[in-house]
Design a protein around this motif. Structure first.
Motif, PDB file in Angstrom:
ATOM      1  N   VAL A  57       0.869  -1.152   0.152  1.00 12.68           N
ATOM      2  CA  VAL A  57       0.008   0.023  -0.142  1.00 12.68           C
ATOM      3  C   VAL A  57       0.789   1.385   0.123  1.00 12.68           C
ATOM      4  O   VAL A  57       0.434   2.528  -0.461  1.00 12.68           O
ATOM      5  CB  VAL A  57      -1.055   0.088   1.155  1.00 12.68           C
ATOM      6  N   ASP A  58       2.185   1.127   0.608  1.00 16.06           N
ATOM      7  CA  ASP A  58       3.026   2.293   0.607  1.00 16.06           C
ATOM      8  C   ASP A  58       3.599   2.533  -1.018  1.00 16.06           C
ATOM      9  O   ASP A  58       4.068   3.740  -1.254  1.00 16.06           O
ATOM     10  CB  ASP A  58       4.098   2.050   1.433  1.00 16.06           C
ATOM     11  N   THR A  59       3.816   1.667  -1.631  1.00 21.31           N
ATOM     12  CA  THR A  59       4.350   2.036  -3.203  1.00 21.31           C
ATOM     13  C   THR A  59       3.590   2.950  -3.900  1.00 21.31           C
ATOM     14  O   THR A  59       3.984   3.636  -4.608  1.00 21.31           O
ATOM     15  CB  THR A  59       4.355   0.541  -3.854  1.00 21.31           C
ATOM     16  N   PRO A  60       2.151   2.747  -4.088  1.00 23.90           N
ATOM     17  CA  PRO A  60       1.453   3.964  -4.900  1.00 23.90           C
ATOM     18  C   PRO A  60       1.555   5.098  -4.300  1.00 23.90           C
ATOM     19  O   PRO A  60       1.494   6.233  -5.004  1.00 23.90           O
ATOM     20  CB  PRO A  60       0.127   3.061  -5.108  1.00 23.90           C
ATOM     21  N   ILE A  61       1.564   5.242  -3.114  1.00 27.18           N
ATOM     22  CA  ILE A  61       1.633   6.272  -2.282  1.00 27.18           C
ATOM     23  C   ILE A  61       3.031   7.180  -2.629  1.00 27.18           C
ATOM     24  O   ILE A  61       3.078   8.382  -3.066  1.00 27.18           O
ATOM     25  CB  ILE A  61       1.298   6.232  -0.862  1.00 27.18           C
ATOM     26  N   ALA A  62       4.132   6.220  -2.561  1.00 20.05           N
ATOM     27  CA  ALA A  62       5.300   6.753  -2.943  1.00 20.05           C
ATOM     28  C   ALA A  62       5.502   7.206  -4.254  1.00 20.05           C
ATOM     29  O   ALA A  62       6.082   8.303  -4.455  1.00 20.05           O
ATOM     30  CB  ALA A  62       6.464   5.723  -2.531  1.00 20.05           C
ATOM     31  N   ILE A  63       5.006   6.427  -5.120  1.00 18.07           N
ATOM     32  CA  ILE A  63       4.926   6.816  -6.617  1.00 18.07           C
ATOM     33  C   ILE A  63       4.116   8.259  -6.841  1.00 18.07           C
ATOM     34  O   ILE A  63       4.627   8.975  -7.495  1.00 18.07           O
ATOM     35  CB  ILE A  63       4.478   5.615  -7.607  1.00 18.07           C
ATOM     36  N   VAL A  64       3.081   8.354  -6.164  1.00 15.86           N
ATOM     37  CA  VAL A  64       2.314   9.534  -6.188  1.00 15.86           C
ATOM     38  C   VAL A  64       3.151  10.958  -5.902  1.00 15.86           C
ATOM     39  O   VAL A  64       3.183  11.889  -6.310  1.00 15.86           O
ATOM     40  CB  VAL A  64       1.037   9.541  -5.536  1.00 15.86           C
ATOM     41  N   TRP A  76      12.636   7.452 -12.085  1.00 10.99           N
ATOM     42  CA  TRP A  76      14.086   6.713 -11.899  1.00 10.99           C
ATOM     43  C   TRP A  76      14.577   6.419 -10.650  1.00 10.99           C
ATOM     44  O   TRP A  76      15.552   5.558 -10.704  1.00 10.99           O
ATOM     45  CB  TRP A  76      15.094   7.642 -13.059  1.00 10.99           C
ATOM     46  N   PHE A  77      14.053   7.098  -9.572  1.00  9.01           N
ATOM     47  CA  PHE A  77      14.522   6.597  -8.260  1.00  9.01           C
ATOM     48  C   PHE A  77      14.344   4.897  -8.328  1.00  9.01           C
ATOM     49  O   PHE A  77      14.817   4.232  -7.547  1.00  9.01           O
ATOM     50  CB  PHE A  77      13.910   7.464  -7.263  1.00  9.01           C
ATOM     51  N   VAL A 241      23.414  15.102 -11.733  1.00  8.12           N
ATOM     52  CA  VAL A 241      24.138  13.983 -10.881  1.00  8.12           C
ATOM     53  C   VAL A 241      23.155  12.983  -9.787  1.00  8.12           C
ATOM     54  O   VAL A 241      23.554  12.046  -9.468  1.00  8.12           O
ATOM     55  CB  VAL A 241      24.796  15.123  -9.464  1.00  8.12           C
ATOM     56  N   VAL A 242      22.023  13.741  -9.752  1.00  4.63           N
ATOM     57  CA  VAL A 242      20.868  12.560  -9.158  1.00  4.63           C
ATOM     58  C   VAL A 242      20.643  11.486  -9.706  1.00  4.63           C
ATOM     59  O   VAL A 242      20.907  10.399  -9.534  1.00  4.63           O
ATOM     60  CB  VAL A 242      19.692  13.687  -8.817  1.00  4.63           C
ATOM     61  N   LEU A 243      20.428  11.607 -11.072  1.00  5.25           N
ATOM     62  CA  LEU A 243      20.344  10.692 -12.133  1.00  5.25           C
ATOM     63  C   LEU A 243      21.333   9.733 -12.142  1.00  5.25           C
ATOM     64  O   LEU A 243      21.409   8.756 -12.335  1.00  5.25           O
ATOM     65  CB  LEU A 243      19.928  11.014 -13.452  1.00  5.25           C
ATOM     66  N   GLY A 244      22.649  10.376 -12.188  1.00  2.77           N
ATOM     67  CA  GLY A 244      23.819   9.844 -12.246  1.00  2.77           C
ATOM     68  C   GLY A 244      23.919   8.727 -11.300  1.00  2.77           C
ATOM     69  O   GLY A 244      24.368   7.589 -11.129  1.00  2.77           O
ATOM     70  N   THR A 245      23.675   9.271 -10.096  1.00  3.19           N
ATOM     71  CA  THR A 245      23.794   8.549  -8.711  1.00  3.19           C
ATOM     72  C   THR A 245      22.861   7.481  -8.909  1.00  3.19           C
ATOM     73  O   THR A 245      23.117   6.435  -8.269  1.00  3.19           O
ATOM     74  CB  THR A 245      23.485   9.326  -7.552  1.00  3.19           C
ATOM     75  N   TYR A 246      21.515   7.692  -9.203  1.00  2.00           N
ATOM     76  CA  TYR A 246      20.430   6.464  -9.520  1.00  2.00           C
ATOM     77  C   TYR A 246      21.102   5.212 -10.281  1.00  2.00           C
ATOM     78  O   TYR A 246      21.110   4.150  -9.807  1.00  2.00           O
ATOM     79  CB  TYR A 246      19.229   6.934  -9.940  1.00  2.00           C
ATOM     80  N   LEU A 247      21.735   5.618 -11.367  1.00  2.00           N
ATOM     81  CA  LEU A 247      22.141   4.583 -12.329  1.00  2.00           C
ATOM     82  C   LEU A 247      23.629   3.953 -12.091  1.00  2.00           C
ATOM     83  O   LEU A 247      23.738   2.844 -12.500  1.00  2.00           O
ATOM     84  CB  LEU A 247      22.014   5.407 -13.626  1.00  2.00           C
TER      85      LEU A 247
END
Length: 592
Positions: A57-64, A76-77, A241-247
């Motif tokens: 139940v936390d996953t759709p909330i986090a995506i929103v 991308w997170f 740098v955020v996207l780079g850190t994710y990947l």
């Protein structure tokens, strides 16, 4: 919610209770039966169960929350995790299944030896069994509390208490059998519910074209809410740098670097090595390409459908959209899916936490000579204690995404140690101990001193400090004994790279491992290509970009066919627990 909706939810709850009763006798037969369903689970049940426990139940909330703050590009997170899950599927799933342990923490005394291994096992049993599981269950309670607030005028505390009691009952009575079977039922309902909700919300808006037009009207600066890639620059939603850190960092610098406890538990329950691999990759397909798009669509539609006052608490947006667009019956189905998602995560972490506390602490160090029925009973008590502590922790939380990111950072610095132990014989128990300790202290200190830092900044600093710490500690402490390393190498066959000297001592033919790592990495790359192609093919199709969707689908198809052929030609090393040669420590325990 009407009486019809409530009856649909009630029918589901009754079915879950009956499943727990049905499997209660079978689950009580042994520890393997209770914690791992007798190591008999097929790949399709494993994959769906993994997806179900991640479809909380936390996953759709986090995506929103993420889409509201950063647009689709912020997801991308989550998508960066498909790199890790592909690696887990085609490298670590095989190794875990061969190990034959009951929990991932038990691997500690198979991989290392001596007092340091025993201490590490206790630490990890508490670290994962208590801290992590209680933390995760706590934020799931928070998410469900927010969801219930948006669905009904009744007191959420009483409803949460009832649902948690049901989850505790069927998971404690039916063991892992009931967890797997209820996960299957829960996932089908939850996935259908999210799809119906996304379709109804899109219909209410007036279609995808109208949605995009209205979203563009509310866009400011260079931000593009519907862009799949970040818009860099001062007004962009995500710095480069955020996207780079994710990947490049996040996918390995986290608790799930080599599988993660709840997924490892399912790999260990597989009836064969192939089932462990197939189940893990099926989960990747369901989790990263199919189920995520309905949540994204609901988030986007809610920006248009809900008044600004209704959007003030992004954690209630999902449930408010449900009540706004779903008719009687469908609302009940969708709510049932969320109830199932909530209970699926609860039962998984209660079960997992109990397995750590009982198998890796209570049975190993406190009560060694009892029969299996005693340990099963102790596990049921442990589940109740974990549930009570989780409810207490949830009171102090205020954000699901914030809790997600803090937990990832807390264990991020130790992620590399959980990978390196498989591929470098020199890693020892102090490697993991120092990595975990440095990561936890650094992450907590940064959260307290620099609360305004972006999550990725805290992650990078934590990883840097922890890596330097565990490298120094590893080189300054003695290695694991050759005898124990030989036992590990014979059982797990981690590959000749990094284990050549031990393979020679063990008398293992190194030539049989030539090219294995290369084939595994080829499968990983093909898996990533397949997942990304399929994911964004679906996304492009949703937004009406038919040509690019077809191109991406063709790329995914080719990668999938090559991957299938490569995996079909692979010979698995099937090792059952009865074939395992006990370690010196295990022999000593038996003598005592």
């Amino acid at each position: 919610m009407t009486l019809v909706d409530i009856l649909i939810v009630a029918a589901y709850i009754l079915a879950s209770i009956l499943i727990g009763i049905w499997f209660s006798k079978k689950a009580g037969q042994s520890k393997d039966a209770f914690f791992l369903a007798g190591r008999s689970a097929p790949w399709w049940l494993i994959g769906v169960s993994m997806a179900a426990t991640n479809f909380s139940v936390d996953t759709p909330i986090a995506i929103v929350e993420t889409v509201y703050s950063e647009g689709i590009a912020g997801v991308w997170f989550v998508w960066a995790g498909l790199i890790s899950v592909s690696l887990v599927s085609f490298v670590f799933a095989r190794l875990w299944r061969r190990s034959g342990v009951m929990t991932d923490v038990e691997l500690t005394e198979l991989r290392y030896d001596g007092q340091s291994a025993a201490v590490l096992r206790v630490l990890k049993g508490l670290y994962f069994g208590a801290i992590f599981n209680i933390f995760i269950v706590g934020w799931v309670f928070l998410a469900m509390y927010k969801m219930i607030q948006g669905l009904t005028p009744f007191n959420p505390i009483w409803i949460l208490g009832f649902l948690a009691a049901v989850a505790l009952f069927y998971s404690a009575s039916g063991g892992f059998y009931s967890v797997l079977v209820t996960d299957m039922m829960q996932y089908v309902i939850a996935l259908l519910g999210s799809i119906f909700l996304a379709a109804a919300a899109l219909y209410e808006v007036g279609g995808i074209t109208t949605l995009v037009t209205k979203l563009n009207e509310r866009t400011t600066g260079t931000t593009d809410t519907t862009s799949f890639l970040p818009t860099f620059g001062e007004d962009g939603t995500m710095p480069f740098v955020v996207l780079g850190t994710y990947l490049t960092v996040q996918w390995w610098a986290n608790k799930y670097a080599d599988g993660g406890g709840k997924h490892i538990q399912r790999m260990l329950s597989a009836r064969s090595e192939r089932d462990a691999v197939g189940g893990s990759f099926l989960y990747a397909i369901l989790n990263y390409t199919l189920q995520i798009w309905p949540w994204i669509l609901v988030a986007l539609c809610s920006m248009v459908l809900l008044d600004p006052s209704e959007q003030s608490d992004s954690m209630q947006v999902y449930s408010k959209t449900m009540t706004k667009v779903l008719p009687i019956g469908l609302l009940g189905l969708c709510v049932t899916g969320l109830v199932g998602a909530f209970m699926s995560t609860i039962d998984t972490h209660l079960h997992l936490g109990a397995s750590y506390l009982v198998n890796d602490i209570y049975r190993r160090f406190l009560v060694k000579g009892a029969d299996d029925k005693h340990y099963v009973a102790a596990s049921r008590v442990a589940m109740g204690l974990i549930l009570i502590m989780s409810i207490g922790l949830s009171i102090s939380m205020d954000s699901v995404v914030g809790a997600w990111k803090f937990l990832l950072t807390f264990a991020g610095g130790a992620g590399a140690t959980w990978i390196i132990r498989w591929f470098w014989w020199r890693a020892n128990a102090w490697t993991e101990f120092s990595g975990m300790l440095a990561s936890g202290i650094c992450a907590t200190a940064l959260q307290a001193i620099f609360p305004d830092w972006h999550y990725t900044s805290r992650l990078l600093v934590t990883v840097a400090v922890s890596t330097l710490t565990w490298l120094i500690v590893t080189l300054l402490t003695p290695p694991t004994s050759d005898e124990q390393l030989v036992v590990f190498a014979k059982r797990v066959r981690p590959g000749r790279m990094g284990w050549g000297r031990i393979y020679d001592l063990a008398g293992i033919d190194r030539t049989k491992d030539i090219g294995v790592l290369g084939r595994n990495l080829m499968s990983v790359l093909l898996g990533i290509t397949f997942l990304l192609g399929l994911c964004f093919s679906i996304g492009q199709l949703i937004f009406g970009e038919v040509f690019s969707s077809l191109v991406l689908a063709m790329i995914a198809l080719v990668a999938g066919l090559v991957l299938y052929r490569l995996e079909q030609n692979r010979v698995s090393i099937e090792i059952t627990t009865k074939d395992h040669e006990p370690s010196t420590l295990e022999k000593m325990q038996e003598q005592i």
